[in-house]
Design a protein around this motif. Structure first.
Motif, PDB file in Angstrom:
ATOM      1  N   ARG A 144     -39.143 -12.625  13.198  1.00  0.00           N
ATOM      2  CA  ARG A 144     -39.705 -13.072  14.472  1.00  0.00           C
ATOM      3  C   ARG A 144     -39.390 -14.556  14.642  1.00  0.00           C
ATOM      4  O   ARG A 144     -39.769 -15.383  13.804  1.00  0.00           O
ATOM      5  CB  ARG A 144     -41.213 -12.834  14.504  1.00  0.00           C
ATOM      6  N   VAL A 145     -38.705 -14.885  15.722  1.00  0.00           N
ATOM      7  CA  VAL A 145     -38.282 -16.264  15.982  1.00  0.00           C
ATOM      8  C   VAL A 145     -39.195 -16.866  17.046  1.00  0.00           C
ATOM      9  O   VAL A 145     -39.271 -16.357  18.167  1.00  0.00           O
ATOM     10  CB  VAL A 145     -36.815 -16.314  16.443  1.00  0.00           C
ATOM     11  N   ILE A 146     -39.882 -17.954  16.689  1.00  0.00           N
ATOM     12  CA  ILE A 146     -40.825 -18.604  17.595  1.00  0.00           C
ATOM     13  C   ILE A 146     -40.401 -20.052  17.788  1.00  0.00           C
ATOM     14  O   ILE A 146     -40.344 -20.832  16.836  1.00  0.00           O
ATOM     15  CB  ILE A 146     -42.263 -18.537  17.059  1.00  0.00           C
ATOM     16  N   ALA A 147     -40.085 -20.404  19.036  1.00  0.00           N
ATOM     17  CA  ALA A 147     -39.739 -21.776  19.383  1.00  0.00           C
ATOM     18  C   ALA A 147     -40.974 -22.451  19.963  1.00  0.00           C
ATOM     19  O   ALA A 147     -41.563 -21.948  20.933  1.00  0.00           O
ATOM     20  CB  ALA A 147     -38.591 -21.794  20.387  1.00  0.00           C
ATOM     21  N   VAL A 148     -41.374 -23.564  19.374  1.00  0.00           N
ATOM     22  CA  VAL A 148     -42.570 -24.276  19.809  1.00  0.00           C
ATOM     23  C   VAL A 148     -42.139 -25.385  20.759  1.00  0.00           C
ATOM     24  O   VAL A 148     -41.372 -26.280  20.389  1.00  0.00           O
ATOM     25  CB  VAL A 148     -43.353 -24.845  18.616  1.00  0.00           C
ATOM     26  N   ALA A 149     -42.634 -25.323  22.002  1.00  0.00           N
ATOM     27  CA  ALA A 149     -42.165 -26.205  23.061  1.00  0.00           C
ATOM     28  C   ALA A 149     -43.319 -27.006  23.654  1.00  0.00           C
ATOM     29  O   ALA A 149     -44.487 -26.654  23.518  1.00  0.00           O
ATOM     30  CB  ALA A 149     -41.483 -25.380  24.156  1.00  0.00           C
ATOM     31  N   SER A 150     -42.950 -28.090  24.320  1.00  0.00           N
ATOM     32  CA  SER A 150     -43.924 -28.886  25.068  1.00  0.00           C
ATOM     33  C   SER A 150     -43.197 -29.559  26.212  1.00  0.00           C
ATOM     34  O   SER A 150     -41.969 -29.697  26.199  1.00  0.00           O
ATOM     35  CB  SER A 150     -44.581 -29.943  24.173  1.00  0.00           C
ATOM     36  N   ASN A 184     -33.575 -13.492  21.330  1.00  0.00           N
ATOM     37  CA  ASN A 184     -34.820 -12.779  21.039  1.00  0.00           C
ATOM     38  C   ASN A 184     -35.973 -13.719  20.728  1.00  0.00           C
ATOM     39  O   ASN A 184     -37.074 -13.261  20.396  1.00  0.00           O
ATOM     40  CB  ASN A 184     -34.611 -11.848  19.837  1.00  0.00           C
ATOM     41  N   SER A 185     -35.736 -15.034  20.817  1.00  0.00           N
ATOM     42  CA  SER A 185     -36.787 -15.986  20.476  1.00  0.00           C
ATOM     43  C   SER A 185     -37.891 -15.976  21.525  1.00  0.00           C
ATOM     44  O   SER A 185     -37.671 -15.669  22.704  1.00  0.00           O
ATOM     45  CB  SER A 185     -36.203 -17.394  20.353  1.00  0.00           C
ATOM     46  N   GLU A 186     -39.096 -16.327  21.066  1.00  0.00           N
ATOM     47  CA  GLU A 186     -40.263 -16.401  21.938  1.00  0.00           C
ATOM     48  C   GLU A 186     -40.728 -17.853  22.008  1.00  0.00           C
ATOM     49  O   GLU A 186     -40.471 -18.645  21.105  1.00  0.00           O
ATOM     50  CB  GLU A 186     -41.379 -15.518  21.391  1.00  0.00           C
ATOM     51  N   LEU A 187     -41.429 -18.193  23.075  1.00  0.00           N
ATOM     52  CA  LEU A 187     -41.883 -19.564  23.284  1.00  0.00           C
ATOM     53  C   LEU A 187     -43.391 -19.682  23.100  1.00  0.00           C
ATOM     54  O   LEU A 187     -44.159 -18.859  23.615  1.00  0.00           O
ATOM     55  CB  LEU A 187     -41.517 -20.043  24.686  1.00  0.00           C
TER      56      LEU A 187
END
Length: 367
Positions: free
Chosen positions: A107-113, A237-240
């Protein structure tokens, strides 16, 4: 003299600190002979200057001393020849997880702001450490090339190990970590434009050996620039996960970071409100940055994306978070009983509710 099965079994419990696999599987044990109570072993390191040589030697010695009938242990270290390194690279390449593959179990999770200074990087580091402490296999890419901070937050001072054209990421608190900051001689600025940023991320994904992961976190730079677009292209497939503070200006720009999903076809899995309040000694709460920003962002993203985007947690403003970050031990490890650590554990628990398995996935078959 042939190798001793008892010694090989003991050495199978010794893992390479960087590759996280038994040294026997990696072809690092050249010989393991037991004669009259003396265990004599030769272990081949991947490179001559292996930073983990003393760790491997100490752990191998301890494992061999526990074998029945062993009274003396001699662990000699050598170095793989080019062919042995080539064989190692080939065996590892066949096990690399293709993170961009729809069938990948990672599971790929990109942490954004939307803007800097909201605590995005510290939240990313804490989530990675918390999930790793639960026994999950976790990787972390510092994709904020211009403002990298993950090595400091994770307490990493060592450089990655290179095995020819393959890079082995340092491991901190059970997390495999890579950052452009690990390749710089000092705290020098990185002055790159878009194509170079894209290439850096591409190399992190292709040249760095992460192995099989349950989670891969990416600490994105603030805003909706080149790196955010590159992540969506290289990791479709990454999620934010969107981070904000309660402040209205932070919420407004964070909304842009979330609605980029309309163009990139990524899914926003939730909102995190950081620095939500300051708990005073008398028990009252001081809302230093205002209130309601996280809920407002959650509602706005839900309407624009046309699916529920929950406010997953509200993390209090605490000195322990700053102290842990300065010490290179995220607060979930350095002060696990603090309210901030509790909120971060709660967040990690919500992220980890999705089952990781083969159900519903198509499997390649050959006849």
């Amino acid at each position: 003299m042939s190798n001793s099965p008892e010694l090989l079994a003991a050495l199978a419990t010794v893992h390479d600190p960087e590759l996280r696999r038994p040294i026997t599987e990696l072809g690092m044990v050249e010989s393991a002979v037991l004669s009259q109570g003396t265990a004599t072993v030769k272990i081949l390191l991947t490179i001559a200057g292996c930073p983990m040589r003393s760790t491997i030697q100490d752990e191998a010695t301890a494992a061999l001393q526990a074998v029945a009938g062993v009274h003396q242990v001699n662990v000699n270290l050598g170095v793989m020849d080019p062919q042995q390194r080539a064989d190692l690279r080939e065996s590892l390449a066949s096990r690399r997880t293709p993170f961009s593959d729809p069938s990948s179990l990672t599971r790929v999770i990109a942490v954004a702001s939307g803007k800097g200074g909201v605590g995005k990087s510290s939240i990313t580091a804490n989530l990675a450490c918390q999930l790793a402490s639960q026994g999950l296999k976790v990787g972390l890419i510092d994709a904020d090339v211009h403002g990298f901070s993950i090595p400091s937050l994770m307490g990493i001072s060592q450089n990655p190990t290179r095995v020819d054209d393959m890079i082995l990421p340092p491991v901190a608190h059970g997390v495999k970590v890579i950052s452009i900051g690990m390749f710089l001689d000092s705290n020098q600025p990185v002055i790159w434009r878009g194509p170079m940023l894209h290439r850096a991320l591409e190399q992190f994904l292709s040249d760095v050996y992460f192995g099989d992961l349950d989670y891969l976190f990416l600490d994105l730079p603030p805003g909706t620039g080149d790196m955010a677009i590159s992540v969506s292209q290289l990791l479709p497939n990454s999620e934010l996960l969107v981070v904000t503070t309660p402040q209205s200006t932070a919420t407004e720009v964070a909304e842009r970071a979330g609605t980029i999903a309309l163009q990139t076809d990524q899914k926003v899995i939730g909102v995190v409100e950081n620095m939500s309040f300051l708990q005073l000694p008398d028990g009252t709460r001081m809302e230093v940055f205002g209130s309601g920003g996280g809920a407002k962002l959650s509602d706005s993203l839900s309407q624009q994306l046309d699916y529920p985007v929950q406010l997953l947690t509200q993390i209090p403003l605490e000195e322990s978070v700053r102290v842990g970050s300065d010490e290179g031990r995220p607060v979930v490890l350095s002060s696990p009983q603090s309210p901030a650590a509790f909120a971060l554990r709660e967040l990690a628990g919500k992220l980890d509710q999705r089952p990781r398995g083969l159900a519903g996935r198509s499997l390649p078959m050959s006849f």
